[in-house]
Write an enzyme that holds these catalytic residues in place. Structure first.
Site, PDB file in Angstrom:
ATOM      1  N   ASP A 261      -3.072   9.397  14.206  1.00 60.36           N
ATOM      2  CA  ASP A 261      -3.664   8.918  12.948  1.00 60.36           C
ATOM      3  C   ASP A 261      -4.415   7.605  13.170  1.00 60.36           C
ATOM      4  O   ASP A 261      -4.234   6.638  12.438  1.00 60.36           O
ATOM      5  CB  ASP A 261      -2.576   8.730  11.892  1.00 60.36           C
ATOM      6  CG  ASP A 261      -3.164   8.620  10.477  1.00 60.36           C
ATOM      7  OD1 ASP A 261      -4.311   9.074  10.273  1.00 60.36           O
ATOM      8  OD2 ASP A 261      -2.494   8.071   9.593  1.00 60.36           O
TER       9      ASP A 261
ATOM     10  N   ASN B  65      -5.131   1.517  10.170  1.00 64.55           N
ATOM     11  CA  ASN B  65      -3.918   1.524  10.989  1.00 64.55           C
ATOM     12  C   ASN B  65      -4.029   0.601  12.196  1.00 64.55           C
ATOM     13  O   ASN B  65      -3.205   0.670  13.109  1.00 64.55           O
ATOM     14  CB  ASN B  65      -3.600   2.944  11.454  1.00 64.55           C
ATOM     15  CG  ASN B  65      -2.801   3.707  10.426  1.00 64.55           C
ATOM     16  OD1 ASN B  65      -2.234   3.117   9.508  1.00 64.55           O
ATOM     17  ND2 ASN B  65      -2.745   5.022  10.559  1.00 64.55           N
TER      18      ASN B  65
ATOM     19  N   GLY C 109       0.823  -1.197   0.000  1.00 63.92           N
ATOM     20  CA  GLY C 109       0.000   0.000   0.000  1.00 63.92           C
ATOM     21  C   GLY C 109       0.853   1.240   0.000  1.00 63.92           C
ATOM     22  O   GLY C 109       2.087   1.181   0.095  1.00 63.92           O
TER      23      GLY C 109
ATOM     24  N   GLY D 200       0.789   5.752   1.044  1.00 61.60           N
ATOM     25  CA  GLY D 200       0.116   6.857   1.703  1.00 61.60           C
ATOM     26  C   GLY D 200       0.930   8.118   1.552  1.00 61.60           C
ATOM     27  O   GLY D 200       1.900   8.167   0.782  1.00 61.60           O
TER      28      GLY D 200
ATOM     29  N   LYS E 242       8.651   0.158   5.060  1.00 63.73           N
ATOM     30  CA  LYS E 242       8.058   1.428   4.675  1.00 63.73           C
ATOM     31  C   LYS E 242       9.154   2.341   4.148  1.00 63.73           C
ATOM     32  O   LYS E 242      10.125   2.635   4.851  1.00 63.73           O
ATOM     33  CB  LYS E 242       7.357   2.070   5.864  1.00 63.73           C
ATOM     34  CG  LYS E 242       6.722   3.412   5.541  1.00 63.73           C
ATOM     35  CD  LYS E 242       5.985   3.937   6.765  1.00 63.73           C
ATOM     36  CE  LYS E 242       5.350   5.282   6.468  1.00 63.73           C
ATOM     37  NZ  LYS E 242       4.645   5.799   7.650  1.00 63.73           N
TER      38      LYS E 242
ATOM     39  N   GLY F 276       4.724   7.443   2.605  1.00 65.37           N
ATOM     40  CA  GLY F 276       5.558   6.486   1.893  1.00 65.37           C
ATOM     41  C   GLY F 276       4.797   5.304   1.353  1.00 65.37           C
ATOM     42  O   GLY F 276       3.576   5.234   1.434  1.00 65.37           O
ATOM     43  N   THR F 277       5.580   4.353   0.801  1.00 67.09           N
ATOM     44  CA  THR F 277       5.037   3.116   0.254  1.00 67.09           C
ATOM     45  C   THR F 277       5.467   1.958   1.144  1.00 67.09           C
ATOM     46  O   THR F 277       6.605   1.928   1.627  1.00 67.09           O
ATOM     47  CB  THR F 277       5.556   2.887  -1.179  1.00 67.09           C
ATOM     48  OG1 THR F 277       5.193   4.018  -1.969  1.00 67.09           O
ATOM     49  CG2 THR F 277       4.948   1.625  -1.785  1.00 67.09           C
TER      50      THR F 277
END
Length: 811
Positions: free
Chosen positions: A203, A208, A87, A89, A111, A92-93
């Site tokens: 977050d 998450n 995934g 965001g 990440k 980062g990836t």
């Protein structure tokens, strides 16, 4: 575009980039009320010229200002090979990765920071790495490694969680409201742990929070987490919303879950996470297994306290109140801590009035009925039975009742007498007695025993019950000899039959337990015999069979057979959690035995995790001052001492010793032991003069409570010899040890692991007096005992023995 708008455009783009029109435009309108930001997102999408299903990844690449090729599956980062993209965001990836250095197999999540690695980006990810590295909790994903890509982009290697996002998990499993709340309580435990370490997540959202294959939720991605500013480590940061931080940099956030203060750019605090918890609970309680519409509406809630799209009519009013309180627009009006939020959820589970909904009298009555449903139901049945008896009374029924009354008379008297005695003698409970003088209580017990044996010789059931209560009370008072005498009398009076087998085994187990540390070998033999009987009669997974199996492991710790104890506790752990549950007393006791064995065998990393998990569970169940919680803290203090972490041991024990004295009294073993451990921590931390105060307190209290020749007193006397040696009085230490040795050999045996400490202290005293040959003999004796107990020459005690011998050889 200013930095704040930049962060919001990125977040909006990530939310809508995969949606087709017109759903995309509708969603943007729901997520933001700023037309200029919506226009920028739409323009960015239109510039790609790609179809709806393919444009997301290229745009994200352009959007992140990538100047050269990004990492991709198949690339290698350090010892890790990227296998799949999981995934992406704003930060980062995330890739799935396989360890490839040949040392051992391991899967991880990596990440990688997106975009050019600017100074601020590097600082941000470095902060994230430090934050996650300091968080070791069963409900927080662990940080494993870190580094930089060939292009210079930093990356984190995180624990890979095989599981589902919590909202998907709840839908797939079709969890009930109570099951959802239990998941939330675990999340609260992890978040409270982070807050205590001055970290807010900032977050919180379903994506998450992953639930692994064991059903345990884990918090992920502290990517926009913040460390609370202007707070010292000693302060408890889980206790209010005034712990704010001010960050000069623009903050990323997730629309639909961000608190009002996040959206406005105001100061953040622990209250920010409480808002996120409320939002997550709100989503989970309103998931529809057949539709995603509820979730969509929830995510769009950015302004009002209760989003329009949520149907809260299906949510019980107390839970509505909890959500409303957690998600109040004003941070000061939310729960003061995660613990307070969790406490209200616990009250709901226990059918008690929640703190934010107590004013409703009808609600309080409803809670009372729910909590006492069984008792009220039985009372109702009793009334009906009474009415039926009055209506249907006849001679035959009277005769039946008379016969039954005569048959049950003895058992009734036994139970009533036992209950009466039990209530009167509850002062013997160590959690309540403190330093109360128990002389009168002991006289009452003795008189009760004499009177019962004189008047109840023809009623053995009643007499057996009374003897058992008296024996249990003496056990609580620490009078183990008298306890065994009365328990053996109760056992002899108890009929031998299949109906009384469990009662007889329970008495035998209490007798075995009364042998204690000073007669651990006898206790172990009795427990092994009881275990075999339980195994044959009730099976391996019977609750009492499992309890006895753990008792054997505990006795192996007392006899110094740590490898056996470790193997038994490891074998029992998954069985106990599956059959009895993780918070059952036997499960928790086994976890403590496991941690003690791990500590003694120098398996420090796993021991620390076991102990901290146990401290958290015990505190949650009983509070900080309960005897069970104090017992775990005692094990944690010993763990710190074994690792030479003397400052941490000292800090913990300075809290525990006065707490134990206040709660249990200065004569209680736990209080005495905390004094001895504090003395040891102070001495080894260079505070010799102060340590002498606590060495004397522990030795004097043990002598008064147990007598000079009791094994417990002998241990504190041996510890005092260490103080004498450290004070320069080697001759006094040797004299004390010479007097103690025959008593030690009688009490615990010459081969017990505790005797290695005895011989080490003597060896050091002899070295100080330059008696080299005698010192060598003592070191060798300690080495023989330690190798028998621990086996591995890398064990710290064996390393110390070998170093002592080597030093003597070099003289």
């Amino acid at each position: 575009m200013n930095p704040t708008d930049y962060q919001q455009v990125k977040a909006l783009f990530s939310e809508v980039c995969d949606l087709p029109e017109p759903e995309r435009s509708m969603r943007l309108a729901q997520l933001s009320d700023q037309p200029e930001l919506i226009a920028q997102v739409q323009a960015l999408i239109q510039q790609t010229g790609l179809d709806d299903q393919r444009f997301a990844k290229p745009v994200l690449g352009a959007f992140a200002y990538v100047a050269d090729e990004e990492v991709k599956p198949g690339d290698r980062l350090g010892v890790w090979t990227l296998t799949d993209e999981l995934g992406h965001g704003g930060m980062g990836t995330v890739f799935k990765a396989q360890r490839g250095d040949g040392q051992f197999e391991q899967i991880a999540a990596i990440k990688v920071l997106r975009g050019l690695p600017s100074a601020s980006a590097l600082e941000r990810l470095a902060q994230e790495r430090q934050i996650v590295a300091n968080l070791a909790h069963p409900n927080i994903a662990r940080l494993l490694d870190g580094g930089a890509t060939p292009q210079g982009r930093p990356y984190l290697v995180l624990e890979y969680i095989e599981g589902l996002a919590i909202d998907q998990y709840c839908q797939r499993k079709r969890l009930s409201t109570l099951q959802v709340i239990k998941l939330m309580l675990e999340i609260c435990a992890g978040l409270s742990y982070a807050h205590q370490r001055l970290v807010v997540h900032c977050d919180l959202k379903p994506s998450n929070i992953l639930v692994n294959t064991e059903g345990r939720p884990l918090l992920l991605d502290f990517g926009i987490a913040h460390r609370l500013q202007d707070q010292s480590p000693e302060q408890n940061s889980d206790s209010g919303s005034d712990q704010a931080l001010n960050s000069p940099q623009p903050r990323a956030y997730t629309p639909g879950y961000a608190s009002p203060e996040q959206r406005s750019g105001a100061a953040l605090s622990t209250a920010t996470d409480i808002y996120g918890l409320g939002r997550v609970l709100q989503v989970l309680l309103n998931l529809d297994a057949d539709s995603q519409s509820t979730r969509l509406h929830t995510l769009t809630a950015t302004a009002s306290n209760m989003p329009d799209g949520i149907d809260l009519q299906k949510t019980p009013a107390p839970l509505q109140a909890i959500i409303e309180h957690a998600t109040a627009a004003n941070p000061a009006q939310r729960y003061v801590s995660v613990s307070a939020f969790a406490d209200d959820l616990q009250r709901y589970l226990r059918h008690e009035p929640v703190s934010v909904w107590r004013a409703n009298r009808l609600y309080r009555l409803h809670c009372y009925v729910r909590r006492n449903g069984l008792a009220l139901g039985l009372a109702s049945l009793a009334v009906l039975a009474l009415l039926g008896g009055l209506i249907g009374t006849n001679l035959s029924l009277q005769q039946v009742r008379a016969e039954r009354a005569r048959a049950e008379q003895s058992a009734t008297r036994a139970n009533r007498t036992a209950d009466f005695l039990g209530n009167i003698l509850s002062a013997a409970d160590p959690d309540r007695a403190r330093d109360l003088d128990t002389t009168l209580l002991r006289e009452i017990l003795d008189q009760a025993a004499l009177q019962a044996n004189k008047e109840l010789t023809n009623e053995p059931l009643v007499l057996s019950q009374i003897e058992q209560v008296i024996g249990n009370t003496y056990y609580q008072l620490g009078a183990y000899d008298k306890s065994r005498a009365h328990l053996r009398s109760a056992l002899a009076l108890k009929p031998v039959s299949t109906n009384t087998l469990r009662q007889r085994l329970e008495i035998r187990e209490k007798i075995a337990d009364s042998f204690g540390y000073e007669m651990a070998a006898q206790a172990l033999a009795e427990y092994q015999a009881i275990y075999q009987e339980r195994l044959v009669s009730f099976g391996a997974e019977d609750q009492e069979t499992l309890r006895t199996s753990h008792a054997i492991a505990f006795q192996w710790v007392n006899t110094g057979e740590f490898k056996k104890a470790l193997a038994r506790s490891l074998m029992l752990s998954p069985i106990l959690e599956r059959v009895l549950g993780p918070d059952h007393p036997t499960s928790l006791q086994n976890l403590q035995t496991l941690s003690v064995a791990q500590t003694e065998l120098a398996q420090f990393s796993v021991a620390e995790q076991s102990l901290k998990t146990l401290v958290e569970r015990r505190t949650k169940l009983h509070g900080t001052a309960h005897t069970e919680t104090l017992a775990v803290q005692n094990s944690l203090a010993i763990f710190y001492l074994r690792q030479s972490r003397f400052a941490e041991a000292e800090a913990l024990l300075r809290q525990l010793y006065p707490l134990a004295k206040k709660r249990l009294g200065s004569k209680n073993f736990k209080s005495i032991n905390f004094a001895g451990l504090l003395a040891s921590a102070l001495r080894q931390n260079g505070k010799l003069t102060e340590s002498g105060i606590y060495y004397k307190e522990a030795l004097n209290a043990a002598t008064l409570q147990y007598g000079a020749s009791h094994p417990i007193t002998l241990r504190f006397a041996g510890n005092y010899a260490n103080f004498e040696l450290a004070s320069g009085n080697a001759q006094g230490a040797l004299k004390r040890l010479a007097a103690l040795e025959p008593l030690f050999n009688t009490a615990i045996g010459a081969e017990h692991p505790d005797m290695s400490d005895f011989h080490r202290t003597r060896a050091k005293a002899l070295v100080a007096l330059k008696q080299t040959e005698q010192a060598k003999a003592s070191w060798q004796r300690a080495l023989v005992i330690d190798r028998k107990a621990y086996g591995d020459d890398t064990h710290p005690l064996i390393v110390e023995d070998l170093a002592g011998l080597a030093a003597l050889d070099n003289l």
